[in-house]
Write a protein that holds these residues in place. Structure first.
Motif, PDB file in Angstrom:
ATOM      1  N   GLY A 162       0.799  -1.226   0.000  1.00 36.54           N
ATOM      2  CA  GLY A 162       0.000   0.000   0.000  1.00 36.54           C
ATOM      3  C   GLY A 162       0.827   1.270   0.000  1.00 36.54           C
ATOM      4  N   ARG A 163       2.033   1.209   0.519  1.00 35.03           N
ATOM      5  CA  ARG A 163       2.872   2.404   0.608  1.00 35.03           C
ATOM      6  C   ARG A 163       4.094   2.340  -0.318  1.00 35.03           C
ATOM      7  NH1 ARG A 163       3.654   3.776   6.874  1.00 35.03           N
ATOM      8  NH2 ARG A 163       4.722   5.556   5.938  1.00 35.03           N
ATOM      9  N   LEU A 164       4.024   1.471  -1.311  1.00 28.97           N
ATOM     10  CA  LEU A 164       5.123   1.333  -2.256  1.00 28.97           C
ATOM     11  C   LEU A 164       5.407   2.650  -2.982  1.00 28.97           C
ATOM     12  CD1 LEU A 164       7.059  -0.892  -3.087  1.00 28.97           C
ATOM     13  CD2 LEU A 164       5.493  -1.482  -4.933  1.00 28.97           C
ATOM     14  N   GLY A 165       4.396   3.485  -3.089  1.00 26.50           N
ATOM     15  CA  GLY A 165       4.577   4.804  -3.700  1.00 26.50           C
ATOM     16  C   GLY A 165       5.616   5.650  -2.973  1.00 26.50           C
ATOM     17  N   GLU A 166       5.801   5.411  -1.691  1.00 25.36           N
ATOM     18  CA  GLU A 166       6.815   6.148  -0.929  1.00 25.36           C
ATOM     19  C   GLU A 166       8.227   5.719  -1.341  1.00 25.36           C
ATOM     20  OE1 GLU A 166       5.872   6.672   3.324  1.00 25.36           O
ATOM     21  OE2 GLU A 166       3.848   5.978   2.794  1.00 25.36           O
ATOM     22  N   PHE A 167       8.374   4.462  -1.708  1.00 29.47           N
ATOM     23  CA  PHE A 167       9.654   3.989  -2.243  1.00 29.47           C
ATOM     24  C   PHE A 167       9.892   4.625  -3.618  1.00 29.47           C
ATOM     25  CE2 PHE A 167       8.943   0.908   1.015  1.00 29.47           C
ATOM     26  CZ  PHE A 167      10.197   0.438   1.382  1.00 29.47           C
ATOM     27  N   GLU A 168       8.834   4.689  -4.406  1.00 30.74           N
ATOM     28  CA  GLU A 168       8.935   5.340  -5.721  1.00 30.74           C
ATOM     29  C   GLU A 168       9.362   6.800  -5.571  1.00 30.74           C
ATOM     30  OE1 GLU A 168       6.202   6.276  -9.677  1.00 30.74           O
ATOM     31  OE2 GLU A 168       5.266   5.381  -7.905  1.00 30.74           O
ATOM     32  N   HIS A 169       8.738   7.487  -4.643  1.00 29.00           N
ATOM     33  CA  HIS A 169       9.072   8.896  -4.413  1.00 29.00           C
ATOM     34  C   HIS A 169      10.538   9.047  -3.988  1.00 29.00           C
ATOM     35  CE1 HIS A 169       8.585  13.089  -3.329  1.00 29.00           C
ATOM     36  NE2 HIS A 169       9.098  12.815  -2.147  1.00 29.00           N
ATOM     37  N   ALA A 170      11.001   8.204  -3.080  1.00 26.77           N
ATOM     38  CA  ALA A 170      12.392   8.267  -2.621  1.00 26.77           C
ATOM     39  C   ALA A 170      13.345   7.993  -3.775  1.00 26.77           C
ATOM     40  CB  ALA A 170      12.626   7.260  -1.490  1.00 26.77           C
ATOM     41  N   THR A 171      12.970   7.071  -4.650  1.00 27.64           N
ATOM     42  CA  THR A 171      13.801   6.719  -5.805  1.00 27.64           C
ATOM     43  C   THR A 171      13.904   7.894  -6.769  1.00 27.64           C
ATOM     44  OG1 THR A 171      13.119   4.410  -5.595  1.00 27.64           O
ATOM     45  CG2 THR A 171      14.065   5.085  -7.717  1.00 27.64           C
ATOM     46  N   GLN A 172      12.763   8.490  -7.074  1.00 30.56           N
ATOM     47  CA  GLN A 172      12.751   9.623  -8.009  1.00 30.56           C
ATOM     48  C   GLN A 172      13.444  10.841  -7.418  1.00 30.56           C
ATOM     49  OE1 GLN A 172       8.539   9.680  -8.843  1.00 30.56           O
ATOM     50  NE2 GLN A 172       8.797   8.323 -10.603  1.00 30.56           N
ATOM     51  N   LYS A 173      13.290  11.046  -6.137  1.00 30.05           N
ATOM     52  CA  LYS A 173      13.957  12.161  -5.466  1.00 30.05           C
ATOM     53  C   LYS A 173      15.482  11.991  -5.521  1.00 30.05           C
ATOM     54  CE  LYS A 173      13.674  14.850  -1.226  1.00 30.05           C
ATOM     55  NZ  LYS A 173      13.134  14.929   0.121  1.00 30.05           N
ATOM     56  N   ALA A 174      15.936  10.734  -5.558  1.00 33.42           N
ATOM     57  CA  ALA A 174      17.372  10.439  -5.655  1.00 33.42           C
ATOM     58  C   ALA A 174      17.865  10.530  -7.103  1.00 33.42           C
ATOM     59  CB  ALA A 174      17.664   9.053  -5.087  1.00 33.42           C
ATOM     60  N   GLY A 175      16.956  10.830  -8.033  1.00 34.42           N
ATOM     61  CA  GLY A 175      17.346  11.012  -9.436  1.00 34.42           C
ATOM     62  C   GLY A 175      17.303   9.758 -10.293  1.00 34.42           C
ATOM     63  N   HIS A 176      16.560   8.758  -9.839  1.00 32.95           N
ATOM     64  CA  HIS A 176      16.476   7.500 -10.580  1.00 32.95           C
ATOM     65  C   HIS A 176      15.050   7.266 -11.076  1.00 32.95           C
ATOM     66  CE1 HIS A 176      20.507   6.518  -9.352  1.00 32.95           C
ATOM     67  NE2 HIS A 176      20.181   6.768  -8.090  1.00 32.95           N
ATOM     68  N   GLY A 177      14.936   6.459 -12.128  1.00 37.08           N
ATOM     69  CA  GLY A 177      13.623   6.085 -12.650  1.00 37.08           C
ATOM     70  C   GLY A 177      13.033   4.936 -11.854  1.00 37.08           C
TER      71      GLY A 177
END
Length: 181
Positions: A44-59
């Motif tokens: 349910g909160r996998l979007g937070e991992f996505e956000h952290a990934t994108q914030k770090a400059g990764h796809g």
């Protein structure tokens, strides 16, 4: 027991580290392990991992394996017969694994060396495919990083899916880190 926030913080720390282009396959596999009771929270909160990934400059790319087997078996030419005799599924396990590896490699082909492919729903494959085998078969195809959501235990380098199957040793990067001696 780690909380979801502890796991997310450990992942954020990992994804912010510099990525070397020559990282061997074992270093491109990240296994986020968590208590099986946290599975719904993790998904349910996998979007937070996505956000952290994108914030770090990764796809970010996501592959949910939870519905995979149901879709695969529903398309199988012998579906009706398998419903009547489910024990016959054992004979199809190599075919199931091959199809799953093919689908995972297809998802990896859409990724760049700067991307994370997050794989969730591994627990749904319990009894159908071994996560260790899948990872071993696709590791050389990972262009960026493969993030595997793993409901189970990790200690001393050994992973146990759903705390039920015998452990397997894989040299992936555990998140959160293993503090066992």
């Amino acid at each position: 027991m780690n909380t979801f926030d502890d796991i997310l913080a450990a992942y954020t720390k990992q994804v912010l580290l510099p990525w070397a282009a020559d990282t061997p396959p074992v270093g491109r596999i990240w296994v986020v392990w968590y208590e099986k009771a946290l599975q719904r929270r993790f998904t349910g909160r996998l979007g937070e991992f996505e956000h952290a990934t994108q914030k770090a400059g990764h796809g970010w790319h996501h592959l949910d394996l939870a519905p995979w087997f149901g879709k695969w078996i529903a398309r199988h030419e012998f579906f009706a017969a398998l419903v009547e005799q489910p024990k016959e599924l054992r004979g199809l396990l190599p075919d199931i694994e091959d199809a799953l590896v093919s689908d995972m490699k297809g998802a990896l082909a859409a990724c760049s060396p700067n991307d994370v492919l997050a794989v969730d729903g591994c627990g749904a494959l319990f009894g159908v495919a071994r996560i260790s085998t899948l990872i071993s078969r696709i590791a050389d195809s990972v262009p960026g990083r493969l993030l595997v959501g793993f409901p189970g235990k990790h200690s001393g380098g050994v992973y146990r899916l759903l705390d039920a199957r015998d452990g397997w040793n894989y040299h992936a990067i555990p998140i959160p880190p293993d503090n066992a001696l």
